[in-house]
Design an enzyme around this catalytic site. Structure first.
Site, mmCIF file in Angstrom:
data_model
loop_
_atom_site.group_PDB
_atom_site.id
_atom_site.type_symbol
_atom_site.label_atom_id
_atom_site.label_comp_id
_atom_site.label_asym_id
_atom_site.label_seq_id
_atom_site.Cartn_x
_atom_site.Cartn_y
_atom_site.Cartn_z
ATOM 1 N N ARG A 84 9.236 -2.030 10.191
ATOM 2 C CA ARG A 84 8.875 -1.222 9.040
ATOM 3 C C ARG A 84 7.519 -0.563 9.300
ATOM 4 N NH1 ARG A 84 8.440 -5.394 4.551
ATOM 5 N NH2 ARG A 84 7.785 -3.601 3.298
ATOM 6 N N SER A 125 4.948 -0.377 7.102
ATOM 7 C CA SER A 125 3.811 -0.891 6.335
ATOM 8 C C SER A 125 2.745 -1.449 7.274
ATOM 9 C CB SER A 125 4.265 -1.990 5.372
ATOM 10 O OG SER A 125 4.488 -3.207 6.053
ATOM 11 N N LYS A 171 10.821 -14.822 5.419
ATOM 12 C CA LYS A 171 11.052 -14.949 3.979
ATOM 13 C C LYS A 171 11.766 -13.725 3.408
ATOM 14 C CE LYS A 171 6.471 -13.335 2.445
ATOM 15 N NZ LYS A 171 6.909 -12.170 1.654
ATOM 16 N N ASP A 172 11.759 -12.603 4.134
ATOM 17 C CA ASP A 172 12.443 -11.393 3.679
ATOM 18 C C ASP A 172 13.897 -11.332 4.129
ATOM 19 O OD1 ASP A 172 10.129 -10.505 2.481
ATOM 20 O OD2 ASP A 172 9.538 -9.200 4.147
ATOM 21 N N SER A 200 7.155 -11.947 -7.296
ATOM 22 C CA SER A 200 8.037 -13.038 -6.889
ATOM 23 C C SER A 200 8.528 -13.846 -8.080
ATOM 24 C CB SER A 200 7.282 -13.967 -5.926
ATOM 25 O OG SER A 200 7.896 -15.239 -5.862
ATOM 26 N N ARG A 225 9.902 -16.686 -7.973
ATOM 27 C CA ARG A 225 9.497 -18.074 -7.722
ATOM 28 C C ARG A 225 8.079 -18.307 -8.228
ATOM 29 N NH1 ARG A 225 6.184 -19.880 -3.854
ATOM 30 N NH2 ARG A 225 6.249 -17.835 -2.865
ATOM 31 N N ARG A 226 7.162 -17.435 -7.862
ATOM 32 C CA ARG A 226 5.776 -17.582 -8.309
ATOM 33 C C ARG A 226 5.669 -17.436 -9.827
ATOM 34 N NH1 ARG A 226 3.901 -13.630 -3.473
ATOM 35 N NH2 ARG A 226 3.773 -15.175 -1.803
ATOM 36 N N ARG A 228 4.497 -4.453 -7.148
ATOM 37 C CA ARG A 228 5.086 -4.307 -5.821
ATOM 38 C C ARG A 228 4.193 -3.423 -4.970
ATOM 39 N NH1 ARG A 228 10.558 -1.874 -5.548
ATOM 40 N NH2 ARG A 228 10.294 -2.423 -3.366
ATOM 41 N N GLY A 229 4.524 -3.360 -3.688
ATOM 42 C CA GLY A 229 3.740 -2.551 -2.765
ATOM 43 C C GLY A 229 3.135 -3.403 -1.671
ATOM 44 N N ASN A 230 2.463 -2.765 -0.732
ATOM 45 C CA ASN A 230 1.852 -3.522 0.360
ATOM 46 C C ASN A 230 0.606 -4.259 -0.128
ATOM 47 O OD1 ASN A 230 -0.379 -1.680 0.464
ATOM 48 N ND2 ASN A 230 0.791 -0.310 1.772
ATOM 49 N N GLN A 256 -2.580 -3.917 0.429
ATOM 50 C CA GLN A 256 -3.681 -3.079 -0.042
ATOM 51 C C GLN A 256 -3.403 -2.539 -1.448
ATOM 52 O OE1 GLN A 256 -2.296 -3.013 2.948
ATOM 53 N NE2 GLN A 256 -3.958 -3.388 4.387
ATOM 54 N N THR A 257 -2.149 -2.139 -1.681
ATOM 55 C CA THR A 257 -1.757 -1.620 -2.996
ATOM 56 C C THR A 257 -1.930 -2.684 -4.069
ATOM 57 O OG1 THR A 257 -0.166 -0.080 -2.031
ATOM 58 C CG2 THR A 257 0.149 -0.652 -4.354
ATOM 59 N N ARG A 258 -1.536 -3.907 -3.760
ATOM 60 C CA ARG A 258 -1.630 -4.991 -4.747
ATOM 61 C C ARG A 258 -3.086 -5.367 -5.020
ATOM 62 N NH1 ARG A 258 3.731 -8.794 -3.775
ATOM 63 N NH2 ARG A 258 4.993 -7.151 -2.872
ATOM 64 N N CYS A 262 17.393 -13.133 -2.665
ATOM 65 C CA CYS A 262 15.956 -12.957 -2.462
ATOM 66 C C CYS A 262 15.189 -12.834 -3.776
ATOM 67 C CB CYS A 262 15.700 -11.737 -1.590
ATOM 68 S SG CYS A 262 16.192 -11.963 0.130
#
Length: 303
Positions: free
Chosen positions: A10, A12, A82-83, A127, A129-130, A147-149, A151-153, A240
Site C-alpha cells: 500500500r 501509506s 492484523k489486517d 477499532s 475491539r478497542r 480512520r486514516g493513517n 499522521q491523520t489520526r 475484521c
C-alpha cells in the site's frame, strides 16, 4: 526462476516503511538478490466509512495487492497481519516475516497522563475491539470513530479536541514515533487484535519458489503465535470488524493464548486463556475456541 522479485505494498507511510523493512530483511538474509517495490492505493484506503463496513472492513486493504499477485504484476505482498482476514482465500498463502514488534495498544493524549485518569470524555478509535474494551472499562467514556493513517489520526486528536486516541504501538515504533505515546496499555486489559505487531508476506499458494525461501528465515515463535491467534479468530466466525482479541506469547517453550470476544456495544465480554507446549499450538487454539463457543461467543458477536 530469477532471484529477483517484485513486492507490492500500500502507499501509506506506514505500509511503505514496513515494506522497506521487509525488503531489506530479505536482501540482508540472502533470501533474494533484488526486491523491487511497487506501491498502490487499495479500496480500504479510498472508500468512505459506510462502504468500508459494508464490504468487509480491513480485508479491503488486501484486494488490489492480491489482484497484483494473481495478474503476475507482483510476486509477494507485505501486510500487517492484523489486517489479513482469518479466513484466507485458498489461492493465497501467508507467512510471518521477522520477529514480532511490541503488540500492545497505546493511549495518546494531550490532556491526560493515563487512560484511567479520564472520568468522562471522548476517545478516538476505529477499532470495534478497542471501543468495546473502553466501554466496559468506563461506560462514561464515549468512542468516536477515526480512520486514516497514523499522521491523520494524530492530527484529529488535536483538531477534534479528543481526550485521547488509541493506536497500535508497533506502527508508531516502525515510524519512529515512540515519543507520542502517553501510556502503553497492558495486554491483559487491552487484549490485542489477532496478529497485531506481526508483519506477513502473502503470495500465491502455488508459488513454491517463494514459500520455500521464506520458510528459511521465518522467526519460529512469531509464526506459532500468529498462527494460534488466527485459528482462534477464524473459529469465532467474526470478521475484521468484530470485537475479537487474541494474544499468544511463548516463554521457555510454554505457549499461552489469551482470547477476548465482546458484544458490539461492549456491554458483555468473554476473556479466557489456555497454556501448553508450543508445539501443540493448533490443539491449544482449538481448545480455547471450544471454551469460548460453549460460553456463547458466537451469539455475543451477533448482538
Amino acid at each position: 526462476m530469477t532471484n529477483n522479485i517484485i513486492l507490492a505494498t500500500r502507499k501509506s507511510p506506514l505500509a511503505l516503511a514496513q515494506a522497506n523493512m521487509v525488503k531489506n530483511f530479505l536482501i540482508d538474509n540472502g533470501v533474494f538478490d533484488k526486491v523491487e517495490l511497487i506501491s498502490m492505493s487499495t479500496s480500504g484506503d479510498t472508500v468512505d466509512n459506510k462502504i468500508f463496513k459494508q464490504e468487509g472492513g480491513k480485508g479491503l486493504f488486501l484486494k488490489e495487492l492480491e489482484n497484483a499477485l494473481l495478474e503476475g504484476e507482483a510476486d509477494i505482498a507485505v501486510h500487517s497481519m492484523k489486517d489479513v482476514p482469518a479466513k484466507l482465500d485458498e489461492r493465497f498463502n501467508i507467512s510471518t516475516i521477522m520477529e514480532r514488534e511490541d503488540p500492545r495498544d497505546v493511549f495518546i493524549s494531550d490532556k491526560h497522563k493515563t487512560l484511567s485518569d479520564i472520568e468522562t470524555g471522548v476517545i478516538g478509535s476505529s477499532s470495534p475491539r478497542r471501543q468495546a474494551i473502553i466501554k466496559h472499562i468506563n461506560s462514561n467514556i464515549k468512542s468516536k470513530e477515526i480512520r486514516g493513517n497514523i499522521q491523520t489520526r494524530l492530527q484529529k486528536l488535536k483538531k477534534e479536541q479528543l481526550d485521547g486516541i488509541i493506536l497500535a504501538k508497533s506502527g508508531l515504533r516502525r515510524m519512529g514515533l515512540d515519543h507520542v505515546v502517553t501510556e502503553s496499555l497492558d495486554v491483559n486489559d487491552f487484549v490485542p487484535s489477532p496478529g497485531q505487531g506481526i508483519l506477513c508476506i502473502e503470495c500465491l499458494s502455488k508459488n513454491d519458489f517463494v514459500i520455500k525461501r521464506i520458510k528459511k528465515v521465518v522467526h519460529v515463535d512469531t509464526e506459532i503465535c500468529g498462527a494460534a491467534e488466527r485459528i482462534f479468530a477464524r473459529n469465532m466466525d467474526g470478521d475484521c470488524l468484530s470485537p475479537i482479541g487474541a494474544h499468544a506469547v511463548i516463554e521457555k517453550n510454554l505457549l499461552t493464548i489469551t482470547g477476548y470476544v465482546a458484544s458490539i456495544d461492549g456491554t458483555k465480554f468473554i476473556k479466557n486463556k489456555v497454556s501448553g507446549k508450543k508445539d501443540a499450538y493448533e490443539e491449544l487454539a482449538e481448545d480455547l475456541s471450544d471454551v469460548f463457543i460453549k460460553m456463547g461467543s458466537k451469539r455475543m458477536l451477533k448482538c
